[in-house]
Design an enzyme around this catalytic site. Structure first.
Site, PDB file in Angstrom:
ATOM      1  N   LYS A   1       0.880  -1.175   0.000  1.00  0.00           N
ATOM      2  CA  LYS A   1       0.000   0.000   0.000  1.00  0.00           C
ATOM      3  C   LYS A   1       0.921   1.229   0.000  1.00  0.00           C
ATOM      4  O   LYS A   1       1.413   1.658   1.044  1.00  0.00           O
ATOM      5  CB  LYS A   1      -0.879  -0.020   1.248  1.00  0.00           C
ATOM      6  CG  LYS A   1      -2.226   0.660   1.127  1.00  0.00           C
ATOM      7  CD  LYS A   1      -2.207   2.090   0.644  1.00  0.00           C
ATOM      8  CE  LYS A   1      -1.947   3.097   1.723  1.00  0.00           C
ATOM      9  NZ  LYS A   1      -1.614   4.447   1.231  1.00  0.00           N
TER      10      LYS A   1
ATOM     11  N   GLU B   1       8.503   1.951  11.416  1.00  0.00           N
ATOM     12  CA  GLU B   1       9.663   2.825  11.150  1.00  0.00           C
ATOM     13  C   GLU B   1       9.118   4.233  11.006  1.00  0.00           C
ATOM     14  O   GLU B   1       8.546   4.578   9.969  1.00  0.00           O
ATOM     15  CB  GLU B   1      10.364   2.406   9.851  1.00  0.00           C
ATOM     16  CG  GLU B   1      10.892   0.991   9.850  1.00  0.00           C
ATOM     17  CD  GLU B   1      12.090   0.807  10.761  1.00  0.00           C
ATOM     18  OE1 GLU B   1      12.643   1.814  11.237  1.00  0.00           O
ATOM     19  OE2 GLU B   1      12.444  -0.345  11.013  1.00  0.00           O
TER      20      GLU B   1
ATOM     21  N   CYS C   1      14.004  10.603   7.070  1.00  0.00           N
ATOM     22  CA  CYS C   1      13.809  10.332   8.505  1.00  0.00           C
ATOM     23  C   CYS C   1      15.109  10.466   9.276  1.00  0.00           C
ATOM     24  O   CYS C   1      15.094  10.647  10.485  1.00  0.00           O
ATOM     25  CB  CYS C   1      13.224   8.936   8.685  1.00  0.00           C
ATOM     26  SG  CYS C   1      14.249   7.670   7.938  1.00  0.00           S
TER      27      CYS C   1
ATOM     28  N   GLU D   1       9.136  17.144  13.999  1.00  0.00           N
ATOM     29  CA  GLU D   1       9.861  16.841  12.761  1.00  0.00           C
ATOM     30  C   GLU D   1       9.522  17.856  11.674  1.00  0.00           C
ATOM     31  O   GLU D   1       8.351  18.044  11.344  1.00  0.00           O
ATOM     32  CB  GLU D   1       9.462  15.419  12.303  1.00  0.00           C
ATOM     33  CG  GLU D   1      10.293  14.898  11.165  1.00  0.00           C
ATOM     34  CD  GLU D   1       9.866  13.492  10.739  1.00  0.00           C
ATOM     35  OE1 GLU D   1       8.651  13.200  10.723  1.00  0.00           O
ATOM     36  OE2 GLU D   1      10.756  12.694  10.384  1.00  0.00           O
TER      37      GLU D   1
HETATM   38  P1  NAD Z   1       2.563   9.091   6.388  1.00  0.00           P
HETATM   39  O1  NAD Z   1       2.514   8.525   7.751  1.00  0.00           O
HETATM   40  O2  NAD Z   1       1.707  10.252   6.082  1.00  0.00           O
HETATM   41  O3  NAD Z   1       2.184   7.969   5.320  1.00  0.00           O
HETATM   42  C1  NAD Z   1       2.895   6.752   5.255  1.00  0.00           C
HETATM   43  C2  NAD Z   1       1.989   5.704   4.644  1.00  0.00           C
HETATM   44  O4  NAD Z   1       0.947   5.406   5.570  1.00  0.00           O
HETATM   45  C3  NAD Z   1       1.301   6.141   3.356  1.00  0.00           C
HETATM   46  O5  NAD Z   1       1.221   5.045   2.482  1.00  0.00           O
HETATM   47  C4  NAD Z   1      -0.083   6.539   3.844  1.00  0.00           C
HETATM   48  O6  NAD Z   1      -1.072   6.469   2.850  1.00  0.00           O
HETATM   49  C5  NAD Z   1      -0.314   5.485   4.901  1.00  0.00           C
HETATM   50  N1  NAD Z   1      -1.321   5.806   5.929  1.00  0.00           N
HETATM   51  C6  NAD Z   1      -1.551   6.994   6.529  1.00  0.00           C
HETATM   52  N2  NAD Z   1      -2.525   6.853   7.456  1.00  0.00           N
HETATM   53  C7  NAD Z   1      -2.906   5.556   7.454  1.00  0.00           C
HETATM   54  C8  NAD Z   1      -3.845   4.774   8.194  1.00  0.00           C
HETATM   55  N3  NAD Z   1      -4.585   5.320   9.137  1.00  0.00           N
HETATM   56  N4  NAD Z   1      -3.951   3.468   7.915  1.00  0.00           N
HETATM   57  C9  NAD Z   1      -3.192   2.891   6.971  1.00  0.00           C
HETATM   58  N5  NAD Z   1      -2.268   3.561   6.234  1.00  0.00           N
HETATM   59  C10 NAD Z   1      -2.124   4.879   6.480  1.00  0.00           C
HETATM   60  O7  NAD Z   1       4.107   9.382   6.089  1.00  0.00           O
HETATM   61  P2  NAD Z   1       4.727  10.061   4.795  1.00  0.00           P
HETATM   62  O8  NAD Z   1       4.382  11.511   4.861  1.00  0.00           O
HETATM   63  O9  NAD Z   1       4.390   9.280   3.573  1.00  0.00           O
HETATM   64  O10 NAD Z   1       6.289   9.844   5.063  1.00  0.00           O
HETATM   65  C11 NAD Z   1       7.043  10.696   5.821  1.00  0.00           C
HETATM   66  C12 NAD Z   1       7.234  10.145   7.231  1.00  0.00           C
HETATM   67  O11 NAD Z   1       7.861   8.872   7.167  1.00  0.00           O
HETATM   68  C13 NAD Z   1       8.155  11.002   8.073  1.00  0.00           C
HETATM   69  O12 NAD Z   1       7.660  11.113   9.382  1.00  0.00           O
HETATM   70  C14 NAD Z   1       9.473  10.209   8.060  1.00  0.00           C
HETATM   71  O13 NAD Z   1      10.327  10.470   9.142  1.00  0.00           O
HETATM   72  C15 NAD Z   1       8.962   8.811   8.052  1.00  0.00           C
HETATM   73  N6  NAD Z   1       9.987   7.901   7.548  1.00  0.00           N
HETATM   74  C16 NAD Z   1      10.574   7.057   8.438  1.00  0.00           C
HETATM   75  C17 NAD Z   1      11.575   6.199   8.006  1.00  0.00           C
HETATM   76  C18 NAD Z   1      12.237   5.250   8.966  1.00  0.00           C
HETATM   77  O14 NAD Z   1      12.933   4.360   8.502  1.00  0.00           O
HETATM   78  N7  NAD Z   1      12.048   5.389  10.267  1.00  0.00           N
HETATM   79  C19 NAD Z   1      11.972   6.199   6.661  1.00  0.00           C
HETATM   80  C20 NAD Z   1      11.339   7.070   5.776  1.00  0.00           C
HETATM   81  C21 NAD Z   1      10.334   7.916   6.244  1.00  0.00           C
END
Ligand code: NAD
Length: 494
Positions: A174, A249, A283, A383
Site C-alpha cells: 500500500k 519505522e 527520517c 519533525e
Molecule cells: P505518512 O505517515 O503520512 O504515510 C505513510 C503511509 O501510511 C502512506 O502510504 C499513507 O497512505 C499510509 N497511511 C496513513 N494513514 C494511514 C492509516 N490510518 N492506515 C493505513 N495507512 C495509512 O508518512 P509520509 O508523509 O508518507 O512519510 C514521511 C514520514 O515517514 C516522516 O515522518 C518520516 O520520518 C517517516 N519515515 C521514516 C523512516 C524510517 O525508517 N524510520 C523512513 C522514511 C520515512
C-alpha cells in the site's frame, strides 16, 4: 499522454470496483502527472484473500526456490533502471544523482535479502527426558501489509518485500498516494518476473476508505509501516483487535553535534548531505544542530557558504528539487515562521526561491538556516521534514550536550563530529538513538539494523534482525524412542 494505473490483484492489473481514480501531481511543475486507482473495501478483500491463498503454496517452496524469483526481479529492475530513475525524478522531485542512488539502494536491498535464502536457520535443542528433541523452526507469519511513504518510495518497497518474500510471506503493498507510480512500476517487474499470482499485490486509494479497514483485517498477520509517528500510533490502535505483528519505522529528529575539536570542513560537508538530501525529507535528516561555542561562528559561516552553492530547481539538472506537495510546503514554512516568532533568526534562506515561470506552481522552498534556536522551540521538538535547520550554541559540558540530544520524543538517527575517542565512545554508550554516525554521513546500510527508540518506532528493518521480524519461532516436540511406556502424563491421567 497521462499515466493511468490500476490495482494489481492475484497476478493481474485490474480496475478498481468503484471505477474511481485519484490524481497525482508533479511536485516540480505542480501539473497533473497521472491518475491511479482508488480501491474499495471489496478490492482490499480480494487482494488479501489472494495473498492469503497464495501464501500456503509460497511457504511450501524452499527459500532457495523463492530467492530465484527475487534474483529475476533484480535482473529486470537492473535492465530498466533508467526508467525507474525517471519516475523518481518526476514523482518525488529527486535530483538525478539521488534518484540513481535510490535505484542502487533498491538493488542492494533485494540482493541482500535474496542472499538470506541459505541463512534463515532454526535450532534443535534436547528435550528434558532422553530421546526427546525440540525443533525450533523459523516460519513465516502469513500475509504482510507493507505500507510505504513517499520520500524513498522505491527503496522502502524493496526493504519490505525482500525480507517478507524470502521468508515465505506474501505481501500487499500500500504505497503513499504521493508516489503510487514508483510502487506500480516495481510491481509490474514482479509480474514480469513470474512470481505466482497473489504473492505480491498492489492496493492504492484513500486512507479514509481503506486505511483502518486494511489494518484491522483478520487475514493480515504483519503490518510493516514506514511513515509518520502519528500514523504508527493510529495503526497500533486500528490493528489492536487482530494482534498483528507491527514493524514501525517512524519519524526522526536527528541531533547533529559538532564538537570543538571536529574537522569542521568534514562536518559541514556531511551536514550538506544530512540536511539537503531529498530536500530534507528524510527520517535521518539532521534536524537539530548543536555546535560547541568555540567553533560556533566559524562553523555556521562555513555551512552558509556551502549552502550558497546549492543549485535549486528542476531536479533533472540541479542539486535540490521541490518538496513533495503543497501541504509539505506550508508545513515547512510554518515551522520557520513559528521559530522566528519565538526568537530565532534566519541567517540564510527563508521563503520560496526565485525560479523560472514554468516552476511557479512547483513546491520549492529555500534551504534555510536559523540561529538562536532554543531547545523548547517547536522547530527543535517536532519533525520539520524540509531543507530547514536550526542551530544552538552549546557549552563545554559534553554530558549536557548528550542530555540535549536525548531530550526528544524521537530516537532514530544522530550524528557526532569529534576527534576525541573517549567522547566518541561515551556518546556511543549514552546517546539513546537507534543509529549514531560518528564523523561520517549515512544513510543506513542493508547489513545494519535500522530501528528507532521512543516514538521513532518499534522492531526494525535490515540486517539479520530485520529478516527475523518476518518469521515466528515454531516449536515441535518429538519423542523418538520405541518405548511405548514412555508417554507418561501427570496423574491421574495415566
Ligand atoms: P505518512 O505517515 O503520512 O504515510 C505513510 C503511509 O501510511 C502512506 O502510504 C499513507 O497512505 C499510509 N497511511 C496513513 N494513514 C494511514 C492509516 N490510518 N492506515 C493505513 N495507512 C495509512 O508518512 P509520509 O508523509 O508518507 O512519510 C514521511 C514520514 O515517514 C516522516 O515522518 C518520516 O520520518 C517517516 N519515515 C521514516 C523512516 C524510517 O525508517 N524510520 C523512513 C522514511 C520515512
Amino acid at each position: 499522454m497521462e499515466k493511468i494505473q490500476n490495482l494489481f490483484i492475484n497476478g493481474e492489473w485490474t480496475k478498481p470496483s468503484s471505477e474511481e481514480y485519484l490524481d497525482k501531481y508533479n511536485p516540480t511543475t505542480g501539473e497533473l502527472y497521472g491518475k491511479f486507482a482508488s480501491a474499495s473495501r471489496e478490492d482490499v478483500d480480494r487482494s488479501i484473500d489472494s495473498a492469503y491463498d497464495a501464501q500456503k503454496k509460497w511457504e511450501r517452496l524452499t527459500s532457495v526456490e523463492r530467492s530465484k524469483y527475487l534474483y529475476k526481479l533484480i535482473d529486470l529492475i537492473s535492465q530498466d533502471r533508467e526508467y525507474l530513475t525517471n519516475i523518481l525524478m518526476d514523482e518525488v522531485g529527486k535530483p538525478r544523482v539521488e534518484a540513481e542512488e535510490e535505484v542502487d539502494g533498491v538493488l542492494d536491498q533485494l540482493q541482500y535479502y535474496a542472499e538470506f535464502a541459505r541463512k534463515i536457520t532454526g535450532d534443535v535443542v534436547e528435550g528434558t527426558k532422553p530421546e526427546r528433541i525440540i525443533y525450533q523452526y523459523k516460519v513465516p507469519y502469513g500475509v504482510v501489509l507493507a505500507i510505504t511513504p513517499w520520500n524513498f518510495p522505491a527503496a522502502m518497497v524493496a526493504r519490505k518485500i525482500g525480507p517478507a518474500l524470502i521468508s515465505g510471506n506474501t505481501v500487499i503493498i500500500k504505497p503513499s498516494s504521493d508516489t503510487p507510480f514508483v510502487a506500480g512500476w516495481i510491481v509490474e517487474k514482479v509480474r514480469q518476473a513470474g512470481f505466482p499470482p497473489g504473492t505480491v499485490n498492489l492496493i492504492t486509494g484513500k486512507g479514509s476508505v481503506i486505511g483502518d479497514y486494511m489494518t484491522s483485517h483478520k487475514k493480515i498477520s504483519v503490518i510493516t509501516l514506514t511513515g509518520e509517528t502519528k500514523t504508527g500510533v493510529q495503526i497500533m490502535k486500528s490493528s489492536s483487535s487482530i494482534m498483528a505483528k507491527l514493524i514501525l519505522e517512524l519519524g526522526g529528529k536527528a541531533p547533529f553535534i559538532v564538537w570543538k575539536d571536529a574537522d569542521l570542513e568534514l562536518a559541514a560537508r556531511v551536514l550538506m548531505w544530512a540536511k539537503y538530501w531529498n530536500s530534507g525529507q528524510s527520517c535521518i535528516a539532521a534536524e537539530r544542530l548543536y555546535v560547541h561555542e568555540d567553533v560556533y561562528d566559524k562553523f555556521i559561516n562555513l555551512f552558509i557558504e556551502k549552502t550558497k552553492t546549492l543549485r535549486i530547481g528542476d531536479p533533472r539538472t540541479n542539486d535540490m528539487g521541490p518538496l513533495i506537495n503543497s501541504g509539505q510546503l506550508s508545513k515547512v514554512s510554518s515551522f520557520v515562521e513559528s521559530a522566528v516568532s519565538e526568537g530565532a533568526k534566519i541567517v540564510f534562506g527563508g521563503g520560496k526561491p526565485q525560479l523560472p515561470d514554468k516552476f511557479s506552481k512547483g513546491f520549492f522552498y529555500m534551504p534555510t538556516i536559523l540561529t538562536r534556536v532554543k531547545q523548547n522551540m517547536k522547530i527543535f521538538r517536532e519533525e520539520i521534514f524540509g531543507p530547514v535547520i536550526g542551530a544552538m550554541k552549546v557549552s563545554d559540558d559534553f554530558d549536557e550536550v548528550i542530555d540535549l540530544a536525548n531530550d526528544s520524543d524521537y530516537g532514530l538517527a544522530s550524528y557526532l563530529f569529534t576527534k576525541d575517542i573517549s567522547l566518541a565512545m561515551k556518546a556511543s554508550r549514552e546517546i539513546k538513538f537507534g543509529e549514531l554516525y560518528i564523523n561520517m554521513p549515512g544513510p543506513e546500510a542493508s547489513q545494519g539494523y535500522h530501528t528507532g527508540f521512543r516514538m521513532s518506532g518499534q522492531a526494525g528493518e535490515n540486517s539479520k534482525y530485520g529478516v527475523e521480524e518476518y518469521v515466528k519461532v515454531k516449536n515441535v516436540y518429538i519423542d523418538y524412542s520405541k518405548d511405548s511406556t514412555k508417554g507418561e502424563v501427570i496423574p491421574p491421567y495415566t
